[in-house]
Design a protein around this motif. Structure first.
Motif, PDB file in Angstrom:
ATOM      1  N   ILE A  22       0.745  -1.375   0.025  1.00 28.45           N
ATOM      2  CA  ILE A  22      -0.087   0.017   0.030  1.00 28.45           C
ATOM      3  C   ILE A  22       0.887   1.006  -0.044  1.00 28.45           C
ATOM      4  O   ILE A  22       0.452   2.088  -0.640  1.00 28.45           O
ATOM      5  N   ALA A  23       2.083   1.405   0.824  1.00 28.72           N
ATOM      6  CA  ALA A  23       2.964   2.213   0.848  1.00 28.72           C
ATOM      7  C   ALA A  23       3.694   2.770  -0.418  1.00 28.72           C
ATOM      8  O   ALA A  23       3.837   3.696  -0.947  1.00 28.72           O
ATOM      9  N   GLU A  24       3.959   1.728  -1.297  1.00 28.40           N
ATOM     10  CA  GLU A  24       4.479   1.542  -2.588  1.00 28.40           C
ATOM     11  C   GLU A  24       3.380   2.529  -3.543  1.00 28.40           C
ATOM     12  O   GLU A  24       3.717   3.262  -4.568  1.00 28.40           O
ATOM     13  N   ILE A  25       2.014   2.079  -3.445  1.00 30.45           N
ATOM     14  CA  ILE A  25       1.239   2.833  -4.360  1.00 30.45           C
ATOM     15  C   ILE A  25       1.048   4.273  -4.085  1.00 30.45           C
ATOM     16  O   ILE A  25       1.109   5.164  -4.973  1.00 30.45           O
ATOM     17  N   PHE A  26       1.067   4.611  -2.656  1.00 26.59           N
ATOM     18  CA  PHE A  26       0.979   6.097  -2.118  1.00 26.59           C
ATOM     19  C   PHE A  26       2.310   6.772  -2.499  1.00 26.59           C
ATOM     20  O   PHE A  26       2.135   8.115  -2.858  1.00 26.59           O
ATOM     21  N   ARG A  27       3.389   6.111  -2.265  1.00 26.79           N
ATOM     22  CA  ARG A  27       4.546   6.877  -2.630  1.00 26.79           C
ATOM     23  C   ARG A  27       4.710   7.021  -4.049  1.00 26.79           C
ATOM     24  O   ARG A  27       5.472   8.118  -4.335  1.00 26.79           O
ATOM     25  N   ALA A  28       4.105   6.461  -5.025  1.00 23.47           N
ATOM     26  CA  ALA A  28       4.395   6.650  -6.277  1.00 23.47           C
ATOM     27  C   ALA A  28       3.623   7.922  -6.816  1.00 23.47           C
ATOM     28  O   ALA A  28       4.133   8.589  -7.732  1.00 23.47           O
ATOM     29  N   TYR A  29       2.862   8.413  -5.961  1.00 21.36           N
ATOM     30  CA  TYR A  29       2.152   9.689  -6.501  1.00 21.36           C
ATOM     31  C   TYR A  29       2.988  10.953  -6.366  1.00 21.36           C
ATOM     32  O   TYR A  29       2.852  11.869  -7.123  1.00 21.36           O
ATOM     33  N   PHE A  30       4.189  10.730  -5.623  1.00 23.96           N
ATOM     34  CA  PHE A  30       5.099  11.723  -5.303  1.00 23.96           C
ATOM     35  C   PHE A  30       6.001  11.802  -6.733  1.00 23.96           C
ATOM     36  O   PHE A  30       6.821  12.742  -6.806  1.00 23.96           O
ATOM     37  N   VAL A 133      -1.639   1.845  -9.427  1.00 21.45           N
ATOM     38  CA  VAL A 133      -1.447   3.153  -8.538  1.00 21.45           C
ATOM     39  C   VAL A 133      -2.634   4.121  -8.664  1.00 21.45           C
ATOM     40  O   VAL A 133      -3.040   4.873  -7.649  1.00 21.45           O
ATOM     41  N   ALA A 134      -3.461   4.081  -9.686  1.00 15.57           N
ATOM     42  CA  ALA A 134      -4.626   4.803  -9.578  1.00 15.57           C
ATOM     43  C   ALA A 134      -5.875   4.177  -9.046  1.00 15.57           C
ATOM     44  O   ALA A 134      -6.979   4.515  -9.011  1.00 15.57           O
ATOM     45  N   SER A 135      -5.591   2.915  -8.531  1.00 24.74           N
ATOM     46  CA  SER A 135      -6.746   2.127  -7.949  1.00 24.74           C
ATOM     47  C   SER A 135      -7.497   2.900  -6.809  1.00 24.74           C
ATOM     48  O   SER A 135      -8.750   2.685  -6.744  1.00 24.74           O
ATOM     49  N   PRO A 136      -6.821   3.591  -5.849  1.00 21.39           N
ATOM     50  CA  PRO A 136      -7.741   4.202  -4.888  1.00 21.39           C
ATOM     51  C   PRO A 136      -8.672   5.332  -5.539  1.00 21.39           C
ATOM     52  O   PRO A 136      -9.855   5.449  -4.913  1.00 21.39           O
ATOM     53  N   LEU A 137      -8.130   5.891  -6.474  1.00 16.52           N
ATOM     54  CA  LEU A 137      -9.092   6.777  -7.359  1.00 16.52           C
ATOM     55  C   LEU A 137     -10.504   6.184  -7.774  1.00 16.52           C
ATOM     56  O   LEU A 137     -11.411   6.560  -7.837  1.00 16.52           O
TER      57      LEU A 137
END
Length: 202
Positions: A22-30, A133-137
């Motif tokens: 999960i952290a990998e996904i959210f770090r990707a936004y940066f 990466v876009a899955s939360p959206l």
């Protein structure tokens, strides 16, 4: 209480969020491009990509589930509703990965005339990772669609999600193909979405 703390450390959840998938996904936004390179450097294999395809298929199923349930107005029994959801889930998990593999290959083939330098594996990884990466959206948009199908909030979030996803996909995919800029692909995706949405309205 102390025994429970030894079994479930207080920082276990925090550690999972900060250091896990999960952290990998959210770090990707940066830093989208770096997140893709990290995937390559971590020796992501074909079985991992297959797992990504099943994860994406599940996310896409969950994304449209609230709308399907809210629009399912013929419900003589709960059994029929469960059958309806079960068939949708089966179709998503069976055909979804096949469809994703075909789309990623098509995207790479379309990039070849523009001197795309990725291999099919790298293009597939870029395609899958951008959706992960876009899955939360996607999940947030789907949830709002179930509760507010015709609301301005949903329409705003849906359009905003499309802009963000177009940015995510163009950044990661163009990094894989070694294109100089991702902006041409970004605007193609954005205006393509607007054009097809306009056709649907007509």
């Amino acid at each position: 209480m102390g025994h429970m703390r030894r079994i479930f450390p207080e920082n276990m959840v925090l550690s999972f969020i900060l250091n896990g998938f999960i952290a990998e996904i959210f770090r990707a936004y940066f830093d989208l491009k770096t997140s893709f390179r990290n995937q390559l450097n971590n020796s992501v294999s074909e079985p991992r990509l297959l797992a990504y395809s099943f994860l994406i298929s599940l996310v896409l199923f969950l994304e449209r589930l609230p709308e399907r349930l809210s629009n399912y107005d013929v419900q003589p029994s709960k059994g029929l509703l469960f059958d309806y959801v079960g068939v949708d889930l089966f179709a998503s998990m069976f055909f979804g990965p096949i469809f994703l593999y075909c789309l990623s290959s098509l995207a790479h083939i379309l990039a070849l005339p523009f001197k795309g330098k990725a291999s099919f594996f790298e293009a597939r990884l870029a395609f899958f990772w951008s959706i992960v990466v876009a899955s939360p959206l996607l999940l947030i948009s789907g949830l709002l669609n179930g509760f507010f199908p015709n609301g301005l909030l949903f329409k705003f979030v849906q359009f905003s999600s499309m802009i963000v996803y177009a940015w995510i996909f163009s950044s990661i995919f163009c990094a894989a193909e070694s294109f100089v800029s991702h902006l041409p692909l970004f605007f193609i995706l954005l205006f393509g979405h607007i054009f097809f949405s306009y056709l649907v309205i007509l």
